[in-house]
Design an enzyme around this catalytic site. Sequence first.
Site, PDB file in Angstrom:
ATOM      1  N   ASN A   8       0.877  -1.184   0.000  1.00  0.00           N
ATOM      2  CA  ASN A   8       0.000   0.000   0.000  1.00  0.00           C
ATOM      3  C   ASN A   8       0.906   1.222   0.000  1.00  0.00           C
ATOM      4  O   ASN A   8       1.550   1.515   1.000  1.00  0.00           O
ATOM      5  CB  ASN A   8      -0.884  -0.048   1.260  1.00  0.00           C
ATOM      6  CG  ASN A   8      -1.707   1.217   1.441  1.00  0.00           C
ATOM      7  OD1 ASN A   8      -1.790   2.062   0.549  1.00  0.00           O
ATOM      8  ND2 ASN A   8      -2.314   1.343   2.609  1.00  0.00           N
ATOM      9  N   TRP A   9       0.948   1.907  -1.141  1.00  0.00           N
ATOM     10  CA  TRP A   9       1.854   3.063  -1.258  1.00  0.00           C
ATOM     11  C   TRP A   9       1.288   4.314  -0.591  1.00  0.00           C
ATOM     12  O   TRP A   9       1.967   5.330  -0.514  1.00  0.00           O
ATOM     13  CB  TRP A   9       2.166   3.333  -2.739  1.00  0.00           C
ATOM     14  CG  TRP A   9       3.176   2.386  -3.326  1.00  0.00           C
ATOM     15  CD1 TRP A   9       3.762   1.317  -2.711  1.00  0.00           C
ATOM     16  CD2 TRP A   9       3.734   2.424  -4.655  1.00  0.00           C
ATOM     17  NE1 TRP A   9       4.646   0.687  -3.561  1.00  0.00           N
ATOM     18  CE2 TRP A   9       4.642   1.357  -4.762  1.00  0.00           C
ATOM     19  CE3 TRP A   9       3.539   3.254  -5.755  1.00  0.00           C
ATOM     20  CZ2 TRP A   9       5.372   1.099  -5.931  1.00  0.00           C
ATOM     21  CZ3 TRP A   9       4.264   2.999  -6.922  1.00  0.00           C
ATOM     22  CH2 TRP A   9       5.171   1.939  -7.005  1.00  0.00           C
ATOM     23  N   LYS A  10       0.040   4.250  -0.182  1.00  0.00           N
ATOM     24  CA  LYS A  10      -0.603   5.406   0.473  1.00  0.00           C
ATOM     25  C   LYS A  10      -0.446   6.656  -0.403  1.00  0.00           C
ATOM     26  O   LYS A  10      -0.489   6.561  -1.623  1.00  0.00           O
ATOM     27  CB  LYS A  10      -0.041   5.590   1.884  1.00  0.00           C
ATOM     28  CG  LYS A  10      -0.093   4.289   2.695  1.00  0.00           C
ATOM     29  CD  LYS A  10       0.201   4.452   4.142  1.00  0.00           C
ATOM     30  CE  LYS A  10       0.159   3.107   4.829  1.00  0.00           C
ATOM     31  NZ  LYS A  10       0.315   3.169   6.262  1.00  0.00           N
ATOM     32  N   HIS A  91      -9.143   0.802   5.520  1.00  0.00           N
ATOM     33  CA  HIS A  91      -7.823   0.898   6.151  1.00  0.00           C
ATOM     34  C   HIS A  91      -7.955   1.737   7.425  1.00  0.00           C
ATOM     35  O   HIS A  91      -8.744   2.676   7.473  1.00  0.00           O
ATOM     36  CB  HIS A  91      -6.830   1.550   5.175  1.00  0.00           C
ATOM     37  CG  HIS A  91      -5.429   1.499   5.683  1.00  0.00           C
ATOM     38  ND1 HIS A  91      -4.939   2.404   6.599  1.00  0.00           N
ATOM     39  CD2 HIS A  91      -4.418   0.631   5.425  1.00  0.00           C
ATOM     40  CE1 HIS A  91      -3.685   2.095   6.870  1.00  0.00           C
ATOM     41  NE2 HIS A  91      -3.340   1.024   6.181  1.00  0.00           N
ATOM     42  N   GLU A  93      -6.302   4.049   8.590  1.00  0.00           N
ATOM     43  CA  GLU A  93      -6.119   5.498   8.393  1.00  0.00           C
ATOM     44  C   GLU A  93      -7.408   6.132   7.875  1.00  0.00           C
ATOM     45  O   GLU A  93      -7.725   7.274   8.214  1.00  0.00           O
ATOM     46  CB  GLU A  93      -4.935   5.750   7.445  1.00  0.00           C
ATOM     47  CG  GLU A  93      -3.606   5.495   8.153  1.00  0.00           C
ATOM     48  CD  GLU A  93      -2.454   5.108   7.255  1.00  0.00           C
ATOM     49  OE1 GLU A  93      -2.541   5.271   6.026  1.00  0.00           O
ATOM     50  OE2 GLU A  93      -1.439   4.619   7.798  1.00  0.00           O
ATOM     51  N   GLU A 161      -4.811  -5.646  10.882  1.00  0.00           N
ATOM     52  CA  GLU A 161      -3.813  -4.591  11.019  1.00  0.00           C
ATOM     53  C   GLU A 161      -4.019  -3.831  12.322  1.00  0.00           C
ATOM     54  O   GLU A 161      -4.810  -2.861  12.343  1.00  0.00           O
ATOM     55  CB  GLU A 161      -3.930  -3.601   9.860  1.00  0.00           C
ATOM     56  CG  GLU A 161      -3.826  -4.241   8.506  1.00  0.00           C
ATOM     57  CD  GLU A 161      -3.209  -3.293   7.502  1.00  0.00           C
ATOM     58  OE1 GLU A 161      -2.225  -3.685   6.883  1.00  0.00           O
ATOM     59  OE2 GLU A 161      -3.691  -2.154   7.377  1.00  0.00           O
ATOM     60  N   GLY A 167       3.332   1.469  10.877  1.00  0.00           N
ATOM     61  CA  GLY A 167       4.347   2.518  10.746  1.00  0.00           C
ATOM     62  C   GLY A 167       5.130   2.797  12.013  1.00  0.00           C
ATOM     63  O   GLY A 167       5.839   3.800  12.106  1.00  0.00           O
ATOM     64  N   SER A 206       4.039  -2.893  10.214  1.00  0.00           N
ATOM     65  CA  SER A 206       5.496  -2.941  10.405  1.00  0.00           C
ATOM     66  C   SER A 206       6.140  -4.254   9.944  1.00  0.00           C
ATOM     67  O   SER A 206       7.121  -4.710  10.536  1.00  0.00           O
ATOM     68  CB  SER A 206       5.868  -2.649  11.868  1.00  0.00           C
ATOM     69  OG  SER A 206       5.509  -1.320  12.199  1.00  0.00           O
ATOM     70  N   GLY A 227       2.998  -1.356   4.217  1.00  0.00           N
ATOM     71  CA  GLY A 227       3.028   0.061   3.875  1.00  0.00           C
ATOM     72  C   GLY A 227       4.439   0.503   3.553  1.00  0.00           C
ATOM     73  O   GLY A 227       4.921   0.387   2.420  1.00  0.00           O
ATOM     74  N   GLY A 228       5.139   0.996   4.550  1.00  0.00           N
ATOM     75  CA  GLY A 228       6.463   1.607   4.356  1.00  0.00           C
ATOM     76  C   GLY A 228       7.425   0.753   3.548  1.00  0.00           C
ATOM     77  O   GLY A 228       8.097   1.253   2.623  1.00  0.00           O
TER      78      GLY A 228
HETATM   79  C1  PEP Z   1      -0.425  -0.261   6.468  1.00  0.00           C
HETATM   80  O1  PEP Z   1      -0.561   0.954   6.528  1.00  0.00           O
HETATM   81  O2  PEP Z   1      -1.327  -0.987   6.001  1.00  0.00           O
HETATM   82  C2  PEP Z   1       0.821  -0.831   6.959  1.00  0.00           C
HETATM   83  C3  PEP Z   1       0.844  -2.100   7.220  1.00  0.00           C
HETATM   84  O3  PEP Z   1       1.850   0.045   7.105  1.00  0.00           O
HETATM   85  P1  PEP Z   1       3.338  -0.313   7.609  1.00  0.00           P
HETATM   86  O4  PEP Z   1       3.771  -1.553   6.910  1.00  0.00           O
HETATM   87  O5  PEP Z   1       4.141   0.881   7.217  1.00  0.00           O
HETATM   88  O6  PEP Z   1       3.256  -0.507   9.085  1.00  0.00           O
END
Ligand code: PEP
Length: 248
Positions: A8-10, A91, A93, A161, A167, A206, A227-228
């Site tokens: 997920n590039w957000k 999600h 967020e 999640e 993050g 993470s 994500g990251g």
């Molecule tokens: C996410 O936002 O779905 C996520 C898992 O982010 P990260 O891997 O950066 O924790």
Amino acid sequence: MRTLIAGNWKMNGTRAMLGELDRIAAIAAATEQVDVAIAPPFTLIGEAAAHAGAVMIGGQDCHSADKGAHTGEISAPMLVEMGAGFVICGHSERRAEFDETDAVVLAKAQAAQNAGLIAIICIGEDEAERDEGRALMVVASELDGSVPATATAANLVVSYEPAWAIGTGRTPTADEIGEMHGIIRAKLLQLLGEEGRGVRILYGGSVNAGNASTILACPDVNGALIGGASLTAEQFVPIIEAAANVSQ
Ligand code: PEP
């Protein structure tokens, strides 16, 4: 069940980032036992789909209506037209920043599935809910409220999640992940009958090259949402490779 590694590039990525996708696609093509997916920002979906090869491209959100007076919104059929194969719904967020309730997430997931997309529905407790011992209850109630009754193993993916792990570099223990995924599987069986056995359950929060093997080996973990560490091929490819090793 095939392992799914989804990024997920957000709100990250301009055309310059499509080079990362090319590098990810090259590995995905050579890693037949793992499904790889990337959700870039809306602006890149069309071009990304053209670059993607074996990588499924998807959206990070969609509206619950197919069209209409909803300024700034994107519908599921529009995503399909751009080459998307899936969309992330609910999600954490979006639940937190845009007040998306389970009812909203349910309507979006239903619209996505009606349009032929896979809905990746995100669920998970926040830190206070975990500290208060309510994590299992929160997750069960989010599943009750946001999974369409007509969902199938082919058009639904659930991603657990915990918001406090996104993050932050913090993750639940392997035992905690295994316990939660077992409860999610039981709930999916209750909601969808035997169809629930085939729904992939991802872990997100993470995940990185260092912890992917341990997390992916947990019971009922059928992949990861990242994500990251999905933003560069350098960080994402080792996770795909870890998934291939675990699923051997
Ligand atoms: C996410 O936002 O779905 C996520 C898992 O982010 P990260 O891997 O950066 O924790």
